[in-house]
Design an enzyme around this catalytic site. Structure first.
Site, PDB file in Angstrom:
ATOM      1  N   PRO A  18       0.795  -1.223   0.000  1.00 29.39           N
ATOM      2  CA  PRO A  18       0.000   0.000   0.000  1.00 29.39           C
ATOM      3  C   PRO A  18       0.828   1.272   0.000  1.00 29.39           C
ATOM      4  O   PRO A  18       1.853   1.368   0.678  1.00 29.39           O
ATOM      5  CB  PRO A  18      -0.825  -0.111   1.288  1.00 29.39           C
ATOM      6  CG  PRO A  18      -0.135  -1.136   2.114  1.00 29.39           C
ATOM      7  CD  PRO A  18       0.526  -2.069   1.152  1.00 29.39           C
ATOM      8  N   ASN A  19       0.350   2.207  -0.793  1.00 31.86           N
ATOM      9  CA  ASN A  19       0.895   3.568  -0.906  1.00 31.86           C
ATOM     10  C   ASN A  19       2.210   3.655  -1.678  1.00 31.86           C
ATOM     11  O   ASN A  19       2.702   4.747  -1.936  1.00 31.86           O
ATOM     12  CB  ASN A  19       1.046   4.224   0.485  1.00 31.86           C
ATOM     13  CG  ASN A  19      -0.270   4.297   1.213  1.00 31.86           C
ATOM     14  OD1 ASN A  19      -1.244   4.793   0.659  1.00 31.86           O
ATOM     15  ND2 ASN A  19      -0.341   3.766   2.416  1.00 31.86           N
ATOM     16  N   ARG A  26       5.248  10.951  -2.763  1.00 28.08           N
ATOM     17  CA  ARG A  26       4.920  10.663  -1.360  1.00 28.08           C
ATOM     18  C   ARG A  26       6.123  10.962  -0.467  1.00 28.08           C
ATOM     19  O   ARG A  26       7.173  10.317  -0.598  1.00 28.08           O
ATOM     20  CB  ARG A  26       4.562   9.177  -1.243  1.00 28.08           C
ATOM     21  CG  ARG A  26       4.325   8.703   0.161  1.00 28.08           C
ATOM     22  CD  ARG A  26       4.270   7.179   0.223  1.00 28.08           C
ATOM     23  NE  ARG A  26       4.016   6.756   1.586  1.00 28.08           N
ATOM     24  CZ  ARG A  26       4.184   5.518   2.018  1.00 28.08           C
ATOM     25  NH1 ARG A  26       4.599   4.571   1.186  1.00 28.08           N
ATOM     26  NH2 ARG A  26       3.950   5.220   3.270  1.00 28.08           N
ATOM     27  N   TYR A  31      11.217   9.029   1.304  1.00 23.69           N
ATOM     28  CA  TYR A  31      11.265   7.945   0.312  1.00 23.69           C
ATOM     29  C   TYR A  31      12.017   8.305  -0.969  1.00 23.69           C
ATOM     30  O   TYR A  31      12.215   7.438  -1.824  1.00 23.69           O
ATOM     31  CB  TYR A  31       9.833   7.502  -0.033  1.00 23.69           C
ATOM     32  CG  TYR A  31       9.096   6.939   1.164  1.00 23.69           C
ATOM     33  CD1 TYR A  31       9.509   5.757   1.771  1.00 23.69           C
ATOM     34  CD2 TYR A  31       8.000   7.606   1.714  1.00 23.69           C
ATOM     35  CE1 TYR A  31       8.851   5.244   2.884  1.00 23.69           C
ATOM     36  CE2 TYR A  31       7.330   7.103   2.819  1.00 23.69           C
ATOM     37  CZ  TYR A  31       7.767   5.928   3.399  1.00 23.69           C
ATOM     38  OH  TYR A  31       7.119   5.428   4.503  1.00 23.69           O
ATOM     39  N   ASN A  82       8.122  -5.382  -0.529  1.00 28.40           N
ATOM     40  CA  ASN A  82       7.993  -4.229   0.338  1.00 28.40           C
ATOM     41  C   ASN A  82       6.503  -4.130   0.643  1.00 28.40           C
ATOM     42  O   ASN A  82       5.716  -3.668  -0.191  1.00 28.40           O
ATOM     43  CB  ASN A  82       8.501  -2.951  -0.325  1.00 28.40           C
ATOM     44  CG  ASN A  82       8.425  -1.757   0.621  1.00 28.40           C
ATOM     45  OD1 ASN A  82       7.787  -1.823   1.673  1.00 28.40           O
ATOM     46  ND2 ASN A  82       9.064  -0.663   0.247  1.00 28.40           N
ATOM     47  N   ALA A  85       2.949  -0.534   4.974  1.00 28.66           N
ATOM     48  CA  ALA A  85       2.439  -0.558   6.351  1.00 28.66           C
ATOM     49  C   ALA A  85       1.927  -1.935   6.776  1.00 28.66           C
ATOM     50  O   ALA A  85       1.867  -2.222   7.976  1.00 28.66           O
ATOM     51  CB  ALA A  85       1.340   0.485   6.501  1.00 28.66           C
ATOM     52  N   GLU A 106      12.695  -9.121   2.292  1.00 27.44           N
ATOM     53  CA  GLU A 106      11.873  -7.990   2.738  1.00 27.44           C
ATOM     54  C   GLU A 106      12.680  -6.711   2.533  1.00 27.44           C
ATOM     55  O   GLU A 106      13.832  -6.626   2.969  1.00 27.44           O
ATOM     56  CB  GLU A 106      11.545  -8.185   4.227  1.00 27.44           C
ATOM     57  CG  GLU A 106      10.802  -7.023   4.859  1.00 27.44           C
ATOM     58  CD  GLU A 106      10.570  -7.235   6.362  1.00 27.44           C
ATOM     59  OE1 GLU A 106      10.901  -8.319   6.897  1.00 27.44           O
ATOM     60  OE2 GLU A 106      10.069  -6.288   7.001  1.00 27.44           O
ATOM     61  N   HIS A 108      12.665  -2.368   2.777  1.00 31.14           N
ATOM     62  CA  HIS A 108      12.071  -1.082   3.135  1.00 31.14           C
ATOM     63  C   HIS A 108      12.997   0.017   2.640  1.00 31.14           C
ATOM     64  O   HIS A 108      14.213  -0.025   2.902  1.00 31.14           O
ATOM     65  CB  HIS A 108      11.857  -0.957   4.645  1.00 31.14           C
ATOM     66  CG  HIS A 108      10.916  -2.008   5.139  1.00 31.14           C
ATOM     67  ND1 HIS A 108       9.570  -1.955   4.874  1.00 31.14           N
ATOM     68  CD2 HIS A 108      11.144  -3.172   5.784  1.00 31.14           C
ATOM     69  CE1 HIS A 108       9.002  -3.039   5.372  1.00 31.14           C
ATOM     70  NE2 HIS A 108       9.931  -3.799   5.923  1.00 31.14           N
ATOM     71  N   ARG A 115      12.595   5.497  12.686  1.00 29.84           N
ATOM     72  CA  ARG A 115      11.301   6.182  12.587  1.00 29.84           C
ATOM     73  C   ARG A 115      10.418   5.835  13.794  1.00 29.84           C
ATOM     74  O   ARG A 115      10.907   5.401  14.825  1.00 29.84           O
ATOM     75  CB  ARG A 115      10.661   5.823  11.238  1.00 29.84           C
ATOM     76  CG  ARG A 115      11.537   6.256  10.052  1.00 29.84           C
ATOM     77  CD  ARG A 115      10.899   5.924   8.723  1.00 29.84           C
ATOM     78  NE  ARG A 115       9.646   6.662   8.541  1.00 29.84           N
ATOM     79  CZ  ARG A 115       8.752   6.362   7.603  1.00 29.84           C
ATOM     80  NH1 ARG A 115       8.989   5.355   6.754  1.00 29.84           N
ATOM     81  NH2 ARG A 115       7.643   7.065   7.486  1.00 29.84           N
TER      82      ARG A 115
END
Ligand code: DQA
Length: 152
Positions: A18-19, A26, A31, A82, A85, A106, A108, A115
């Site tokens: 998502p996103n 964004r 990012y 990735n 969330a 995985e 990110h 964060r």
């Protein structure tokens, strides 16, 4: 879903959650400025150079991501994910990765450990072979490199 065929080491499934379709606009301070299309192009190039084909999918829907992971069994040799969330919320995605028994990396883009605290825990990491955080979009190329070694 986009796919490309090439050499013969099999297909890597490149999943973005998502996103991540909003990459480029964004929160660029977190990012960066690369778009999802840029990410898919650079990942595809790295995969092709290592002799893999790729299948790229982005979805904002958990079930679509789960279905893609299930479909990878028998059609892909490895997964780069990735999960956005969903990383921090989804036992269902974790179970899907565990179920298909494919080497999975995985990724990110940001360093989630620098964060908010809710980003520090990943439901996926324990069932992934490799975890790459904080390398920006270069993390996807590192993920291809990890699968290149794992599948040698
Ligand atoms: C992310 C980190 C997640 O915490 C966040 O929800 C994302 C992107 C990353 O690539 O840094 O959507 O997975």
């Amino acid at each position: 879903m986009t796919s490309s065929t090439a050499p013969d080491r099999g297909t890597l499934l490149i999943l973005n959650g998502p996103n991540l379709n909003m990459l480029g606009t964004r929160e660029p301070g977190i990012y960066g400025s690369a778009t999802l299309s840029d990410v898919e192009v650079l990942t595809t190039a790295a995969a092709k150079a290592a002799g893999f084909s790729v299948s790229c999918l982005q979805s904002n829907h958990e079930g679509v991501l789960i279905d893609a992971i299930h479909a990878a069994r028998g059609t892909a040799v490895g997964i780069i994910i990735n999960a956005g969330a969903y990383t921090h919320t989804s036992v269902a995605l974790r179970d899907a990765i565990a179920a298909v028994e494919l080497p999975t990396v995985e990724v990110h883009i940001s360093n989630v450990h620098k964060r908010e605290e809710f980003r520090h825990h990943s439901y996926l990491s324990a069932v992934c072979s490799v975890v790459i955080v904080g390398a920006g979009v270069h993390g996807y190329e590192l993920a291809v490199s990890a699968l290149d070694k794992a599948l040698a």
